[in-house]
Design a protein around this motif. Sequence first.
Motif, mmCIF file in Angstrom:
data_model
loop_
_atom_site.group_PDB
_atom_site.id
_atom_site.type_symbol
_atom_site.label_atom_id
_atom_site.label_comp_id
_atom_site.label_asym_id
_atom_site.label_seq_id
_atom_site.Cartn_x
_atom_site.Cartn_y
_atom_site.Cartn_z
ATOM 1 N N ASN A 78 0.826 -1.219 -0.050
ATOM 2 C CA ASN A 78 -0.236 -0.022 -0.223
ATOM 3 C C ASN A 78 0.741 1.470 0.165
ATOM 4 O O ASN A 78 0.551 2.351 -0.681
ATOM 5 C CB ASN A 78 -0.936 -0.189 1.226
ATOM 6 C CG ASN A 78 -1.765 -1.163 1.034
ATOM 7 O OD1 ASN A 78 -2.358 -1.785 0.104
ATOM 8 N ND2 ASN A 78 -2.585 -1.419 2.302
ATOM 9 N N THR A 81 2.602 1.552 -3.505
ATOM 10 C CA THR A 81 1.568 2.160 -4.540
ATOM 11 C C THR A 81 1.047 3.621 -4.248
ATOM 12 O O THR A 81 0.836 4.335 -5.142
ATOM 13 C CB THR A 81 0.090 1.219 -4.471
ATOM 14 O OG1 THR A 81 -0.473 1.175 -3.099
ATOM 15 C CG2 THR A 81 0.343 -0.191 -4.943
ATOM 16 N N GLN A 88 -4.153 0.998 -5.604
ATOM 17 C CA GLN A 88 -3.920 -0.023 -4.569
ATOM 18 C C GLN A 88 -4.641 -1.461 -4.919
ATOM 19 O O GLN A 88 -5.566 -1.444 -5.674
ATOM 20 C CB GLN A 88 -4.541 0.377 -3.311
ATOM 21 C CG GLN A 88 -3.724 1.407 -2.490
ATOM 22 C CD GLN A 88 -4.013 1.509 -1.015
ATOM 23 O OE1 GLN A 88 -4.907 0.993 -0.692
ATOM 24 N NE2 GLN A 88 -3.389 2.610 -0.582
#
Length: 229
Positions: A78, A81, A88
Motif C-alpha cells: 500500500n 502504490t 492499490q
Amino acid sequence: MFLHGFGPLLWAGAKETLALAVLSLAVSVLLGLLGASAKLSHHGSLRGIATLYTTLIRSVPDLVLMLLLFYSIQIAVNHLTDAFGWDQFDIDPFTAGVLTLGFIYGAYFTETFRGAFLAVPRGQLEAGTAYGMSGLRVFGRILFPQMMRFALPGIGNNWQVLVKATALVSIIGLADVVKAAQDAGKSTFNMFFFILIAALIYLAITSASNLVLMALERRYSIGVRHAEL
C-alpha cells in the motif's frame, strides 16, 4: 452420499494445499541456500544478518509470524502504490501464504543446509579446485551431491512440518482443504467428519512424501558404504 456433495470442494482444497506447500518449499529452499551461504560467509555483516533472521524466525510461533508478515506485506504494498500514485491492490491469500511460509521455513532450511555444507570434507573441495575446476563446477560435481545426502533427513522433516503448517493459511482466507472442510462441516452440521477427512488428506500427502524422500535418499546414497554394527 458419502461426502454429501462436497467432494469437489474438498478436492479443490486439497490441490490448493498441495500447490501452496510445493511453492512454499521452493521459496524456503532458495532462502535456505542463501541463508546458509551467508552464515558460512567470510563477511561478518552477512553472518550477522543470517543469524538474526534464523534466530528471530525460530523464536516466534508460526501463527504469529504469519499474521505479522501477511499484514506487513500488504502495508508495504500500500505504501509503495501510494508513493508512485498507483491504484492499490490486495495481495491474494495464496500469494501471501507462499511468501509467508517460504520466509518462515527458509530459516529452518538455512540451518539444515548449513550443517550439510559443513559435513562435506573440506579437502574434497580443495582437491576439486586444485584439479582446475571452477567454483560452480566444484559445487555441482562435489559439494551439492554430498551435501544433499546429509541434508535430506532435515529437508524431509522440514517439508512434513511445512505441509502441516499450510493449515494456518486458512485464517487469512485461503480456500485450502481446511477451509473446505470447515465450510462443509458447517453446512452439514457434521464438523468432526469433515475435519477427519481433512486430516486423512494431510496423512495421504505426507505418506506419499515419505516415499519420494526415501527414493531420494537411496539416490544420493549410491556408492556410500554403511557400517554394520
